[in-house]
Enzyme design. Structure first.
Site, mmCIF file in Angstrom:
data_model
loop_
_atom_site.group_PDB
_atom_site.id
_atom_site.type_symbol
_atom_site.label_atom_id
_atom_site.label_comp_id
_atom_site.label_asym_id
_atom_site.label_seq_id
_atom_site.Cartn_x
_atom_site.Cartn_y
_atom_site.Cartn_z
ATOM 1 N N GLU A 1 -0.450 -28.989 32.666
ATOM 2 C CA GLU A 1 -1.295 -28.680 31.781
ATOM 3 C C GLU A 1 -2.976 -28.970 33.021
ATOM 4 O OE1 GLU A 1 0.504 -29.320 27.387
ATOM 5 O OE2 GLU A 1 -1.288 -30.937 28.091
ATOM 6 N N ASP B 1 -1.754 -32.723 33.545
ATOM 7 C CA ASP B 1 -0.907 -33.802 32.349
ATOM 8 C C ASP B 1 0.197 -33.108 32.285
ATOM 9 O OD1 ASP B 1 -0.494 -35.928 30.999
ATOM 10 O OD2 ASP B 1 -1.491 -34.495 28.806
ATOM 11 N N HIS C 1 -5.196 -22.055 23.999
ATOM 12 C CA HIS C 1 -4.632 -22.214 24.119
ATOM 13 C C HIS C 1 -3.126 -22.617 22.763
ATOM 14 C CE1 HIS C 1 -1.236 -25.461 25.350
ATOM 15 N NE2 HIS C 1 -1.703 -26.540 24.876
ATOM 16 N N THR D 1 -0.055 -38.386 34.608
ATOM 17 C CA THR D 1 -0.900 -37.764 35.179
ATOM 18 C C THR D 1 -1.436 -37.823 36.038
ATOM 19 O OG1 THR D 1 -1.199 -37.535 32.347
ATOM 20 C CG2 THR D 1 -3.052 -36.626 33.370
ATOM 21 N N GLU E 1 2.963 -20.863 28.637
ATOM 22 C CA GLU E 1 2.091 -20.098 27.488
ATOM 23 C C GLU E 1 2.277 -18.561 28.988
ATOM 24 O OE1 GLU E 1 -1.845 -20.918 26.204
ATOM 25 O OE2 GLU E 1 -1.735 -22.406 27.107
ATOM 26 N N ASP F 1 -6.141 -37.653 25.495
ATOM 27 C CA ASP F 1 -6.204 -36.421 26.126
ATOM 28 C C ASP F 1 -6.219 -35.435 24.222
ATOM 29 O OD1 ASP F 1 -5.405 -34.190 27.256
ATOM 30 O OD2 ASP F 1 -3.363 -34.513 26.887
ATOM 31 N N ARG G 1 8.628 -29.957 28.247
ATOM 32 C CA ARG G 1 8.247 -29.494 26.753
ATOM 33 C C ARG G 1 9.823 -29.629 26.086
ATOM 34 N NH1 ARG G 1 2.704 -28.478 26.410
ATOM 35 N NH2 ARG G 1 1.914 -27.723 27.997
ATOM 36 N N LYS H 1 5.083 -36.917 28.079
ATOM 37 C CA LYS H 1 4.050 -36.407 28.019
ATOM 38 C C LYS H 1 3.311 -38.303 28.948
ATOM 39 C CE LYS H 1 1.762 -33.074 26.231
ATOM 40 N NZ LYS H 1 0.730 -31.738 27.023
ATOM 41 N N GLU I 1 -5.991 -29.084 33.533
ATOM 42 C CA GLU I 1 -7.752 -30.423 32.613
ATOM 43 C C GLU I 1 -7.809 -30.531 33.152
ATOM 44 O OE1 GLU I 1 -5.505 -32.523 29.891
ATOM 45 O OE2 GLU I 1 -3.820 -31.929 29.416
ATOM 46 N N GLN J 1 9.157 -33.303 24.613
ATOM 47 C CA GLN J 1 8.492 -33.037 23.805
ATOM 48 C C GLN J 1 8.323 -32.234 22.653
ATOM 49 O OE1 GLN J 1 5.056 -30.871 25.174
ATOM 50 N NE2 GLN J 1 3.433 -31.346 23.247
#
Length: 387
Positions: free
Chosen positions: A177, A209, A116, A233, A334, A109, A213, A229, A179, A216
């Site tokens: 996420e 993904d 971002h 996925t 975000e 990844d 948070r 993570k 992607e 993480q």
């Protein structure tokens, strides 16, 4: 007039004759035609020397066959699906029971959206420069967990882990996420130059993904993402061939300084994709993939420049796709600015991060040849309570 009796199989629809994505339905390789699928095993004899590839129970034999086989099979599919009469043995089936179409070998990844990366830097390191010094010189990435890559529609159980304190328990800041992922094939080799990217990238999928948070944030220094993570996925059930994006290729954004020679491209490999993120049926963002700072060719070159190999079934993802505007952000970290701001959904519900039973759907399209539109199959997942 084609024999395919599906209204969604037209050039102005995402899965018309210009797209032809591959998947696996009912234990066999199939191609998506509009809102239905054509299993290829019953018509394998139509593909001559490539019959064994399309008669397989996964895409892995086709991935291993390499670029010339990919080109030949796609050309034959275009002939067969646009003919006036169906090939003998052809039947269209529902797409609802599509499964993970290939065995994922390695998963990498990346972190290639400048918007971002800058936003995450401002949230996590408000008193420092948002971009670390290496970011504009190389595609930052990490090696992920291939065994937890799941097909679209698979529920995602809220993960447990350590959070700051430390305390142990279910994640309270579960995120997505949005992607774009690239499915690899061709011969096993290391040091793939950007000029050879098309020989090793079979096709494109959408990726979610999922990210815890709070887990993480506690674990990622100094080594980077791990349990926050690796729990899940999600990827699309259908792989859109790289060849379908011939009209969508663009240059990556301009740079302030040159990159190392191994990252220089001899042709543009950015892609003009428009993503859409729906949270409980409310569209919350429309990121543009054309804004990504590094192309997939540069990511693959960087991934292998130290001699690491690329193999059939390898998957690598772009990193969160975000743009400069509020409605172009690719994750809820975000959108909520680290949990500070509420995101309002249909019916007045408000969120910062995912709650149990929330559903996220990511879709995307790209310009196709002659004004057509090319689709990437959706990636969708629903959060289940922690076990």
């Amino acid at each position: 007039m084609t024999w395919v009796d599906d209204e969604a199989f037209s050039p102005d629809q995402p899965f018309g004759p210009q797209t032809l994505p591959y998947g696996v339905v009912d234990g066999q390789v199939a191609v998506r035609l509009g809102d239905r699928a054509l299993p290829l095993r019953p018509i394998a004899s139509s593909f001559g020397d490539h019959a064994d590839l399309v008669a397989a129970d996964s895409l892995n034999p086709l991935l291993a066959a390499g670029r010339q086989a990919w080109t030949d099979v796609r050309a034959r599919l275009m002939e067969l699906t646009q003919a006036s009469a169906a090939p003998k043995g052809a039947t269209l089936v529902p797409i609802d029971n599509a499964v993970l179409p290939f065995a994922v070998a390695d998963y990498v990844d990346f972190y290639s959206s400048k918007y971002h990366a800058e936003n995450a830097g401002r949230i996590f390191r408000p008193n420092d420069s948002p971009l670390l010094p290496n970011w504009t010189h190389l595609p930052v990435g990490y090696h992920g967990r291939a065994g937890t890559v799941v097909v679209s529609g698979t529920p995602v159980v809220r993960p447990h882990g350590q959070r700051k304190g430390p305390v142990f328990g279910p994640s309270q800041r579960l995120d997505i996420e949005a992607e774009v992922g690239f499915v690899c094939g061709g011969p096993v080799t290391g040091r793939v130059p950007t000029s050879a990217a098309a020989d090793h990238v079979f096709g494109v999928v959408l990726v979610n993904d999922w990210s815890a948070r709070d887990i993480q944030g506690w674990e990622y220094q100094p080594l980077g993402p791990f349990l926050g993570k690796s729990f899940a996925t999600s990827i699309s059930a259908w792989v859109t061939p790289l060849d379908a994006f011939s009209a969508a290729r663009v240059h990556t954004p301009p740079r302030t300084h040159p990159v190392q020679e191994y990252l220089v491209e001899d042709q543009p490999w950015g892609l003009d994709l428009l993503l859409r993120i729906d949270w409980n049926n409310t569209t919350v963002s429309r990121p543009r993939f054309a804004d990504m700072f590094y192309s997939f060719a540069q990511q693959l070159a960087h991934m292998t420049v130290n001699g690491a190999t690329v193999r059939p079934g390898d998957l690598f993802a772009s990193g969160t796709v975000s743009g400069p505007e509020r409605d172009q952000l690719g994750c809820f970290l975000e959108m909520s600015w680290g949990g500070r701001d509420k995101i309002t959904l249909a019916g007045g519900e408000q969120r910062t991060f995912l709650e149990d039973h929330d559903t996220v759907r990511i879709t995307a399209t790209a310009p196709g040849p002659d004004g057509s539109v090319v689709g990437l199959a959706e990636v969708v997942g629903t959060v289940l309570p922690a076990s």
